[in-house]
Write an enzyme that holds these catalytic residues in place. Structure first.
Site, short mmCIF file in Angstrom:
data_model
loop_
_atom_site.label_atom_id
_atom_site.label_comp_id
_atom_site.label_asym_id
_atom_site.label_seq_id
_atom_site.Cartn_x
_atom_site.Cartn_y
_atom_site.Cartn_z
CE LYS A 1 47.22 -3.14 -21.73
NZ LYS A 1 47.67 -3.25 -23.21
NE ARG B 1 40.44 -5.27 -24.59
CZ ARG B 1 40.78 -5.44 -23.23
NH1 ARG B 1 41.67 -4.97 -22.71
NH2 ARG B 1 41.19 -6.84 -22.32
#
Length: 260
Positions: A205, A239
């Site tokens: 991210k 995840r």
């Protein structure tokens, strides 16, 4: 949880696995690398992402879900906020519904109340994907997110959804500044007060890229560091895109803990 983005515009691997044969090869590899859950996404939720029609999302998600269930014995999660996609995914064997909007869209609570076998991940997001990173503001970050979770848990139970089916995701990168994201990671364990399993999604991210000045393809080291910290904070599901490397890192962490 291994990520399978069946979209042309995902921030990390958009279009890379948008053919079923390529997707199945990737799923096979993720399972071999140690993934216990495969999370299929048919709509990008990156900052600035455009909405996808119900028809387009169904055409992306359902065929690959059916193909995975036919070929592999693995838990499959569907990353969606549309009640129609949830219903179709459940009908074709999805075991988890992973909703970035925490079942706030019309019809979602009703769909999930009708099938008691499916687990549900409720994620916190301030705003919507198009605008969520435009100066996010909180009075008290952890308290505000906890209050949101309490409200959504109550909405679920009032709709007939048992709290035992719920998983909580604090939503890293979804309406949080760089500083807020790292404060959230440092304090993730505080959500254990809600007595539900936690999911952490930090892989590749922008909070990693911005801190380290690394492009998406160069964020493995940062992703592994966040996975380890999230696990230390008690996250039960991590995840990730890079399953093999993350599993290796978590095995080292686990061996360290059991040999204290």
């Amino acid at each position: 949880m291994g990520i399978l983005n069946f979209t042309p515009d995902s921030f990390s691997d958009g279009g890379k696995f948008s053919r079923i044969d390529l997707a199945l090869n990737q799923v096979e590899q993720m399972i071999a690398d140690g993934a216990a859950i495969i999370d299929i996404g048919g709509e990008s939720t990156r900052p600035g992402a455009r909405d996808v029609t119900e028809k387009d999302e169904l055409s992306r998600v359902i065929p690959v879900l059916k193909a995975i269930n036919k070929r592999f014995n693995v838990v499959v999660s569907i990353d969606t906020s549309k009640s129609s996609v949830m219903a179709e995914a459940i009908a074709h064997g999805a075991s988890i519904i992973n909703d970035v909007r925490a079942l706030q869209n019309d019809g979602c609570l009703d769909v999930l109340a009708q099938d008691q076998s499916v687990a549900i991940c409720l994620m916190h997001m301030q705003g919507l994907p198009r605008t969520m990173q435009h100066n996010p503001q909180y009075e008290h970050l952890i308290t505000d997110i906890s209050t949101f979770f309490e409200q959504r848990i109550l909405a679920c139970t009032q709709a007939g959804i048992s709290a035992s089916r719920l998983i909580l995701d604090p939503g890293f990168g979804f309406g949080k500044s760089l500083e807020q994201n790292y404060s959230l990671l440092a304090n993730m364990a505080k959500f254990h007060a809600l007595s539900l399993p936690l999911l952490a999604g930090l892989s590749r991210k922008s909070m990693i890229g911005s801190l380290l000045n690394r492009d998406v393809s160069e964020r493995l080291a940062g992703s592994l560091a966040t996975a380890i910290i999230a696990a230390q904070q008690g996250a039960k599901i991590i995840r990730v895109h890079d399953v093999k490397e993350t599993v290796d890192a978590l095995k080292v962490l686990h061996a360290t803990h059991i040999n204290k």
